[in-house]
Design a protein around this motif. Structure first.
Motif, mmCIF file in Angstrom:
data_model
loop_
_atom_site.group_PDB
_atom_site.id
_atom_site.type_symbol
_atom_site.label_atom_id
_atom_site.label_comp_id
_atom_site.label_asym_id
_atom_site.label_seq_id
_atom_site.Cartn_x
_atom_site.Cartn_y
_atom_site.Cartn_z
ATOM 1 N N LEU A 9 -6.442 3.428 -6.990
ATOM 2 C CA LEU A 9 -7.234 2.640 -6.046
ATOM 3 C C LEU A 9 -6.347 1.566 -5.435
ATOM 4 O O LEU A 9 -5.996 0.583 -6.085
ATOM 5 C CB LEU A 9 -8.433 2.018 -6.757
ATOM 6 N N ALA A 10 -5.952 1.781 -4.173
ATOM 7 C CA ALA A 10 -4.985 0.890 -3.521
ATOM 8 C C ALA A 10 -5.443 0.505 -2.123
ATOM 9 O O ALA A 10 -4.636 0.388 -1.195
ATOM 10 C CB ALA A 10 -3.617 1.570 -3.466
ATOM 11 N N THR A 53 -3.650 11.088 -6.382
ATOM 12 C CA THR A 53 -4.391 10.822 -5.149
ATOM 13 C C THR A 53 -4.461 9.312 -4.969
ATOM 14 O O THR A 53 -4.858 8.594 -5.895
ATOM 15 C CB THR A 53 -5.803 11.414 -5.197
ATOM 16 N N VAL A 54 -4.077 8.834 -3.803
ATOM 17 C CA VAL A 54 -4.033 7.405 -3.529
ATOM 18 C C VAL A 54 -5.113 7.067 -2.516
ATOM 19 O O VAL A 54 -5.143 7.639 -1.415
ATOM 20 C CB VAL A 54 -2.658 6.984 -2.969
ATOM 21 N N VAL A 55 -6.002 6.148 -2.890
ATOM 22 C CA VAL A 55 -7.026 5.684 -1.964
ATOM 23 C C VAL A 55 -6.469 4.470 -1.228
ATOM 24 O O VAL A 55 -6.157 3.450 -1.846
ATOM 25 C CB VAL A 55 -8.328 5.310 -2.689
ATOM 26 N N ALA A 93 -14.568 7.906 -2.296
ATOM 27 C CA ALA A 93 -13.782 8.492 -1.209
ATOM 28 C C ALA A 93 -12.833 9.576 -1.710
ATOM 29 O O ALA A 93 -12.420 10.456 -0.949
ATOM 30 C CB ALA A 93 -13.001 7.403 -0.481
ATOM 31 N N ALA A 94 -12.493 9.521 -3.011
ATOM 32 C CA ALA A 94 -11.578 10.488 -3.610
ATOM 33 C C ALA A 94 -12.316 11.539 -4.426
ATOM 34 O O ALA A 94 -11.747 12.157 -5.331
ATOM 35 C CB ALA A 94 -10.560 9.770 -4.491
ATOM 36 N N ALA A 95 -13.584 11.781 -4.102
ATOM 37 C CA ALA A 95 -14.430 12.667 -4.913
ATOM 38 C C ALA A 95 -13.824 14.053 -5.091
ATOM 39 O O ALA A 95 -13.933 14.657 -6.165
ATOM 40 C CB ALA A 95 -15.814 12.780 -4.284
ATOM 41 N N VAL A 104 -8.075 7.196 -13.689
ATOM 42 C CA VAL A 104 -8.259 6.302 -12.550
ATOM 43 C C VAL A 104 -7.623 4.967 -12.897
ATOM 44 O O VAL A 104 -7.871 4.426 -13.986
ATOM 45 C CB VAL A 104 -9.751 6.107 -12.223
ATOM 46 N N VAL A 105 -6.808 4.435 -11.978
ATOM 47 C CA VAL A 105 -6.163 3.142 -12.233
ATOM 48 C C VAL A 105 -6.226 2.282 -10.982
ATOM 49 O O VAL A 105 -6.302 2.781 -9.861
ATOM 50 C CB VAL A 105 -4.684 3.289 -12.675
#
Length: 391
Positions: A9-10, A53-55, A93-95, A104-105
């Motif tokens: 989560l970025a 995966t980067v949000v 958003a990353a579903a 998740v981090v």
């Protein structure tokens, strides 16, 4: 069994780190010579993660451009949180990346690989979520969780105020796809959907949420001066190795006091003193006779000859003139509408600040981006972006 995949989560800005985050998100601020997010990726990969995966959201192009499609041979997929509506909304958003058990981090905090490995090892069949926890006397402005003797979490809250035995939530989770439905069912607070609130929904529904206490390193930079403490801690723990890049040029009469990291294509002039606890980003220059101590000097910054720079954080492209003085902290600092006394920061100079030399910075000074300071001026307090300080 946890898949070797992670969602980072970025998407946030890091408003309390302004003006450093005017042009880039908090995950791209430096810890040593690398962005915080690069440290996050390193810890995930070292823990066995092989797909990330980067949000992204605020200034997300800075992340995409810096890292591209892969990092250390691990594929990076990007998804965009179009509006900043909370960490739960970001994960939603990353579903598509969450089709099994997934790590998740938070992408703007430093949680080392031990915490990731401990969470992966503790996650058991039947658990909806497993949370990485760290023992701390003070939780303060962070999240906390109550861990029962059987390893289950009975409560998870942000900014706990009650005098209960909370453990710090390290922002490292193993989650099942059920978290997505819990996010949808959780009422927004102030228009935002929180991942922590969604986990509370699971607990309230009787789902199993586990916690694991780790002795791994956890660090966060909430305010600008915290970047100095984070970098010093990374030096002390060996997470940042003292190093001078092969392409850097250090004059034979200069003094380098370890621990120091000097990035690629840096130049340290005759008689200059660099360190200890100092990081010079790529293509930074320290002029002849200058002194730089306990400072984080970012990419393309210039420290003029005979300047003194102590307890300083700079943005990119900063130019500190000849004989200018940043004498070091402590100092009183204003961030937004809050005042902090006796913080260990000499000055913060945001992106592309330029001074004409012979400038004195009063401890605790915050200078916004694109500011020009006239030669011989004395600078104090908070200077807004794109202004001119006269002598």
């Amino acid at each position: 069994m946890v898949d070797h995949t992670a969602v980072v989560l970025a998407a946030g800005e890091g408003t309390r780190l302004r003006p450093l985050t005017r042009n880039r998100p908090k995950p791209m601020l430096p810890a040593g010579t690398k962005p915080i997010l690069e440290h996050v990726f390193d810890q995930l990969i070292d823990a066995g993660i092989d797909a990330i995966t980067v949000v992204v959201g605020y200034r997300g192009s800075r992340i995409r451009t810096h890292f591209g499609p892969s990092y250390r041979d691990v594929e990076l997929e990007y998804v965009t949180q179009s509006r900043r509506l909370g960490t739960g909304h970001a994960l939603r958003a990353a579903a598509e990346a969450i089709d099994g058990t997934t790590v998740v981090v938070n992408g703007d905090q430093l949680a080392d690989g031990r915490i990731v490995r401990d969470v992966v090892a503790a996650h058991e069949p039947g658990a909806a979520v497993t949370i990485g926890l760290v023992s701390r006397q003070k939780i303060g402005k962070y999240g906390g969780a109550l861990l029962e003797s059987d390893g289950t979490v009975s409560a998870i809250v942000e900014n706990p105020t009650e005098d209960r035995p909370y453990l710090l939530n390290a922002g490292v989770y193993a989650v099942e796809p059920a978290i997505l439905e819990a996010i949808d069912r959780t009422e927004p607070v102030a228009g935002e959907r929180s991942l922590v609130d969604a986990i509370s929904t699971l607990i309230d529904d009787g789902e199993t949420v586990r916690g694991v206490v780790s002795d791994g390193l956890w660090l966060d930079a909430t305010y600008p001066w915290d970047l100095l403490e984070v970098t010093a801690t990374l030096f002390e723990t060996g997470e940042i190795a003292a190093d001078v890049a092969p392409s850097a040029t250090v004059h034979e009469s200069a003094t380098v006091r370890s621990p120091v990291v000097i990035g690629r294509d840096c130049e340290v002039g005759p008689g200059a003193v660099v360190g200890p606890y100092t990081s010079l980003g790529e293509n930074a220059t320290v002029g002849a006779g200058a002194v730089v101590e306990r400072s984080l000097v970012d990419v393309n910054a210039r420290v003029g000859q005979n300047a003194t720079v102590i307890d300083c954080v700079t943005g990119t492209g900063v130019s500190i003139g000849a004989a200018s003085t940043i004498p070091g902290g402590p100092g009183a600092v204003r961030v937004g509408d809050r005042f902090f006394g006796e913080e260990s920061i000499g000055a913060l100079l945001a992106d592309r600040v330029t001074d004409g030399g012979g400038v004195t910075y009063v401890p605790g000074t915050i200078v916004g981006a694109e500011v020009t300071v006239a030669a011989g001026a004395t600078v104090r307090g908070t200077i807004e972006d794109e202004t001119e300080v006269l002598g």
